[in-house]
Design a protein around this motif. Structure first.
Motif, mmCIF file in Angstrom:
data_model
loop_
_atom_site.group_PDB
_atom_site.id
_atom_site.type_symbol
_atom_site.label_atom_id
_atom_site.label_comp_id
_atom_site.label_asym_id
_atom_site.label_seq_id
_atom_site.Cartn_x
_atom_site.Cartn_y
_atom_site.Cartn_z
ATOM 1 N N LEU A 86 -17.787 -35.476 3.443
ATOM 2 C CA LEU A 86 -19.152 -35.148 4.048
ATOM 3 C C LEU A 86 -19.390 -36.196 5.182
ATOM 4 N N GLY A 87 -18.550 -37.228 5.236
ATOM 5 C CA GLY A 87 -18.568 -38.091 6.324
ATOM 6 C C GLY A 87 -19.961 -38.669 6.138
ATOM 7 N N SER A 88 -20.474 -38.859 4.894
ATOM 8 C CA SER A 88 -21.689 -39.463 4.666
ATOM 9 C C SER A 88 -21.838 -40.972 4.426
ATOM 10 N N THR A 89 -22.622 -41.514 4.357
ATOM 11 C CA THR A 89 -22.809 -42.832 3.767
ATOM 12 C C THR A 89 -23.319 -42.603 2.209
ATOM 13 N N VAL A 90 -23.003 -43.168 1.411
ATOM 14 C CA VAL A 90 -23.356 -43.152 -0.054
ATOM 15 C C VAL A 90 -23.881 -44.288 -0.513
ATOM 16 N N GLY A 91 -25.392 -44.256 -0.856
ATOM 17 C CA GLY A 91 -25.941 -45.323 -1.170
ATOM 18 C C GLY A 91 -26.277 -45.661 -2.918
ATOM 19 N N LEU A 92 -25.970 -46.506 -3.624
ATOM 20 C CA LEU A 92 -26.263 -46.758 -4.883
ATOM 21 C C LEU A 92 -27.350 -47.844 -4.949
ATOM 22 N N ILE A 93 -28.390 -47.472 -5.669
ATOM 23 C CA ILE A 93 -29.418 -48.616 -6.025
ATOM 24 C C ILE A 93 -29.063 -48.782 -7.297
ATOM 25 N N HIS A 94 -28.719 -50.200 -7.496
ATOM 26 C CA HIS A 94 -28.182 -50.843 -8.740
ATOM 27 C C HIS A 94 -29.281 -52.002 -9.053
ATOM 28 N N HIS A 95 -29.264 -52.575 -10.263
ATOM 29 C CA HIS A 95 -30.198 -53.717 -10.528
ATOM 30 C C HIS A 95 -29.438 -54.956 -10.803
ATOM 31 N N THR A 96 -30.174 -55.871 -10.879
ATOM 32 C CA THR A 96 -29.325 -57.172 -11.391
ATOM 33 C C THR A 96 -29.577 -57.175 -12.984
ATOM 34 N N ASP A 97 -28.967 -58.237 -13.492
ATOM 35 C CA ASP A 97 -29.136 -58.718 -14.938
ATOM 36 C C ASP A 97 -30.607 -59.204 -15.143
ATOM 37 N N GLY A 105 -23.473 -54.962 -15.121
ATOM 38 C CA GLY A 105 -22.340 -54.070 -15.398
ATOM 39 C C GLY A 105 -21.015 -54.731 -14.760
ATOM 40 N N SER A 106 -19.948 -53.791 -14.558
ATOM 41 C CA SER A 106 -18.605 -54.153 -14.013
ATOM 42 C C SER A 106 -18.775 -54.561 -12.442
ATOM 43 N N SER A 107 -17.990 -55.301 -12.121
ATOM 44 C CA SER A 107 -17.719 -55.822 -10.964
ATOM 45 C C SER A 107 -17.090 -54.701 -10.029
ATOM 46 N N VAL A 108 -16.571 -53.663 -10.432
ATOM 47 C CA VAL A 108 -15.993 -52.640 -9.733
ATOM 48 C C VAL A 108 -16.742 -51.784 -8.662
ATOM 49 N N VAL A 109 -18.058 -51.789 -9.045
ATOM 50 C CA VAL A 109 -19.146 -51.202 -7.832
ATOM 51 C C VAL A 109 -19.044 -52.114 -6.981
ATOM 52 N N LYS A 110 -19.439 -53.552 -7.120
ATOM 53 C CA LYS A 110 -19.339 -54.259 -5.874
ATOM 54 C C LYS A 110 -18.330 -54.309 -5.187
ATOM 55 N N ASN A 111 -17.004 -54.318 -5.886
ATOM 56 C CA ASN A 111 -15.884 -54.608 -5.371
ATOM 57 C C ASN A 111 -15.475 -53.334 -4.534
ATOM 58 N N GLU A 112 -15.946 -52.129 -4.745
ATOM 59 C CA GLU A 112 -15.462 -50.944 -4.283
ATOM 60 C C GLU A 112 -16.465 -50.575 -2.940
ATOM 61 N N ALA A 113 -17.612 -51.341 -2.981
ATOM 62 C CA ALA A 113 -18.585 -50.939 -1.812
ATOM 63 C C ALA A 113 -18.083 -51.585 -0.526
ATOM 64 N N ASP A 114 -18.577 -50.865 0.531
ATOM 65 C CA ASP A 114 -18.199 -51.350 1.826
ATOM 66 C C ASP A 114 -19.478 -52.453 2.248
ATOM 67 N N TYR A 115 -20.552 -52.262 1.522
ATOM 68 C CA TYR A 115 -21.739 -53.135 2.213
ATOM 69 C C TYR A 115 -22.470 -53.199 0.873
ATOM 70 N N VAL A 116 -23.033 -54.353 0.733
ATOM 71 C CA VAL A 116 -23.789 -54.652 -0.391
ATOM 72 C C VAL A 116 -25.054 -55.529 0.202
ATOM 73 N N MET A 117 -26.262 -55.045 -0.043
ATOM 74 C CA MET A 117 -27.329 -55.529 0.400
ATOM 75 C C MET A 117 -28.198 -56.010 -1.005
ATOM 76 N N ARG A 118 -28.986 -57.144 -0.713
ATOM 77 C CA ARG A 118 -29.770 -57.530 -1.885
ATOM 78 C C ARG A 118 -31.244 -57.399 -1.315
ATOM 79 N N VAL A 119 -32.205 -56.885 -2.155
ATOM 80 C CA VAL A 119 -33.413 -56.843 -1.851
ATOM 81 C C VAL A 119 -34.225 -57.420 -3.016
ATOM 82 N N VAL A 120 -34.929 -58.482 -2.502
ATOM 83 C CA VAL A 120 -35.699 -59.540 -3.642
ATOM 84 C C VAL A 120 -37.223 -59.506 -3.055
#
Length: 173
Positions: A86-97, A105-120
């Motif tokens: 689609l040429g779209s940005t895909v965002g996953l909202i994911h939680h911390t432990d 969970g697995s580090s695969v999600v963070k490793n495969e991401a282009d950008y990671v933002m933390r919201v606290v």
């Protein structure tokens, strides 16, 4: 989401600048056929979406052990397929432990991401800090701060000049 959208329109005086669509339910991101059907539906839109957000990742992988690399690789593969098709940005909202220090969970999600933002959110002040944790092919952005403002029977997100400790934001508009 309906209340939040109504509050945003009320606070900002009008309609959304771009179409805003919601899908009430979830797409199981670990099911190739289900993602294919979702992709078909998106391809029928006049224009492909600019951003697709899955809220939350765990809701979109029911019954999957998010600690296992194999199943989570399937999930990231499907997200890449949506992005590339689609040429779209895909965002996953994911939680911390529970500690709040590490992603669940697995580090695969963070490793495969282009950008990671933390919201606290700082509970005493209500100030939300948005930080850049990973920027694969771009620059990290400086932390910035937000706050929730009551509007009607919901809230909207607004900028806040300072962080929870009274620090000045370092970003430029």
């Amino acid at each position: 989401i309906t209340k939040r959208a109504k509050a945003w329109k009320q606070a900002n005086g009008g309609e959304f600048r771009y179409p805003f669509l919601t899908f009430m339910g979830s797409v199981r991101l670990n099911q190739h056929d289900e993602v294919s059907e979702f992709l078909k539906q998106l391809q029928q839109l006049e224009e492909p979406p600019v951003l697709i957000v899955f809220d939350t990742l765990s809701r979109c992988i029911p019954g999957t052990d998010e600690n296992l690399q194999g199943p989570m690789t399937l999930v990231t593969d499907e997200c890449h397929r949506l992005k590339l098709t689609l040429g779209s940005t895909v965002g996953l909202i994911h939680h911390t432990d529970k500690s709040g220090d590490r992603d669940r969970g697995s580090s695969v999600v963070k490793n495969e991401a282009d950008y990671v933002m933390r919201v606290v959110k700082d509970k005493p002040t209500g100030i939300i800090t948005v930080s850049s944790e990973k920027a694969r092919e771009g620059d990290h952005f400086a932390d910035f701060y937000l706050k929730l403002k009551p509007v009607g029977d919901s809230v909207v997100v607004i900028e806040n000049d300072q962080g929870p400790e009274g620090t000045e934001p370092t970003r430029k508009d």
